[in-house]
Write an enzyme that holds these catalytic residues in place. Sequence first.
Site, mmCIF file in Angstrom:
data_model
loop_
_atom_site.group_PDB
_atom_site.id
_atom_site.type_symbol
_atom_site.label_atom_id
_atom_site.label_comp_id
_atom_site.label_asym_id
_atom_site.label_seq_id
_atom_site.Cartn_x
_atom_site.Cartn_y
_atom_site.Cartn_z
ATOM 1 C CG LEU A 171 72.183 26.498 49.172
ATOM 2 C CD1 LEU A 171 71.633 25.984 50.551
ATOM 3 C CD2 LEU A 171 72.723 25.577 48.475
ATOM 4 C CG HIS A 172 67.956 33.139 47.211
ATOM 5 N ND1 HIS A 172 66.634 33.075 47.368
ATOM 6 C CD2 HIS A 172 68.024 34.567 46.716
ATOM 7 C CE1 HIS A 172 66.059 34.154 46.861
ATOM 8 N NE2 HIS A 172 67.107 34.809 46.585
#
Lengths: 218, 326
Positions: A171-172
């Site tokens: 996600l990062h």
Amino acid sequence: MSDTERRAILERYSSGERTNHWLIALGFVLAALSGLALFHPALFWLATLFGGGPWTRILHPFIGLFMMVVFLPLAASVWGDNRMQAADWQWLRHLQDVVNNREEHLPEVGRYNAGQKLLFFVIGACLAGLLLSGLVIWRAYFSLYFSIGVIRLASVVHSVCAFVLICAILLHIYAAIWVKGSLHAMLRGTVTPGWAWKHHRAWFRQISHAAHPRTRPD
Amino acid sequence: MALQSLDIVRRSATTTAPPGVREAYTGTVAKLIDTTKCIGCKACQVACMEWNDLRDEIGSNVGVYDNPGDLSGESWTVMRFTEYENPKGDLEWLIRKDGCMHCADPGCLKACPAPGAIVQYSNGIVDFHEENCIGCGYCITGCPFDIPRISKRDHKAYKCTLCSDRVAVGLEPACIKACPTGALVFGTKEDMQQHAAERVEDLKSRGFERAGLYDPPGVGGTHVMYVLHHADQPQLYAGLAADPHISSLVGLWKGASKPIALAAMAFTALAGFFHFVRVGRNEIDERDEAAARQALEAAPPHNAPPGPGAPPILNSPHNPNPDKRP
Ligand code: HEM
Ligand code: SF4
Ligand code: SF4
């Protein structure tokens, strides 16, 4: 200097912070790939990247320790900016707006937004879990000090933490691609004032010493 | 022990069917260890060393007859001695030959992450193929009987092979050949169960009412079985597990959760990609830059280098020395 570079720029990450961040990234990629090789048979081929199964088994814990060590200075330096505040919970309630690029409805964001703050704590917690459980399942040096029940529990904890960490980092990584300018900030250290204005306005005001009109209750 | 002449029903870390067209039509094999006949002479230990060319380091006496004191990468079977005072006050010397039980449902094989490092043959033998072993020790974590050991010499896992190399060519395991009292017998599992039943009957008639066969169902039965005088209390025999089964933690670690976790990771990556496709990037435009410029002009940063055209490089708490910026 090109025209765009001549425009006003704000420093977001120093060269030290950038080096630190990319060392962690390197550690993570290597730790995750070598760990995933043992995670499920479908990924055992990843062991080839590390020189085969035995080398993967030997190297992985040292790579993990490396990641742990380089994470500490970054954690220490951004700890203060990552404390959750009232506005952060409000930000999270507007997640629908966040993912749809509608920032107008969001409270002003400081140096980090609530998503980044939560990510920071998830990474910190997972790394702590990985370190503790990783030592317990490290057959060559430490497993002999633990009972079989603790080793079994640690095997589960290590897998779960690795799984959560990998999802969080995915996600990062996507967020860095999604929010244009973020990747540049971490690669070259700078952002444009417009970027800071749009995504981290409270931080923008803080560093520009601009007047701080409160148009919205937090 | 690598071997091609036996057929494989299960192979560690392998998600497709192992080669197994030939089946054990004559039944699976089993070793029966009759603890009631064992005199603790350790001939079987010696035979194991001899056949497998194993020479463990010479250790020191640990105060009991167990010698060596534990299994190791170089000692695949160990006689465990227990002095048990029965309710009548008599001393019973319980001697159990410890080693791999060759579980029908082997926890070691299920835990192993290396393809083909552990196999289960159609005849029931669970065998380690050390050339595929990476030395992680997951098999130890998975085994309900605490059997596999990583050798300090080569960092590979070893345990009793049930002499798979001998059995493959129609011989019985080396330990069976060496046993002087007939405490060790080998044959088809069915035959061994029958033989055990006769032994148990005999023992019962001689006062051991609780005698019985140890073939624990929790691991699907085993291909090494014990005749025990106290089958109701297997723990008496140096902690033999009363109801062994693969630990639920190992099940959680190695079960359906793994493919589900893999899918969830793939899904997370895909979610990012489709967000990109459906919503797109979050970009700044001229209005943001203009608004920022306005704010900057309204309140110029202190520390900004003076002069028209010079970029307002800002001080930040993370850059105490803004002059260093390009
Ligand atoms: C202090 C740091 C760490 C230590 C000491 C450590 C240690 C270990 C050990 C000993 C193993 C067993 C395999 C082997 O012996 O090499 C393992 C497996 C694994 N590690 Fe780590 N590790 C650490 C950090 C990490 C990190 C940062 C990740 C990143 C995602 C990770 C992911 C994994 C995975 C996925 C497995 C396989 C788990 C399984 O088989 O289910 N580890 N680790
Ligand atoms: S006793 Fe342990 S090592 Fe032997 S087959 Fe069963 S699980 Fe594997
Ligand atoms: S140590 Fe055990 S679990 Fe690990 S690869 Fe070798 S046989 Fe498999």
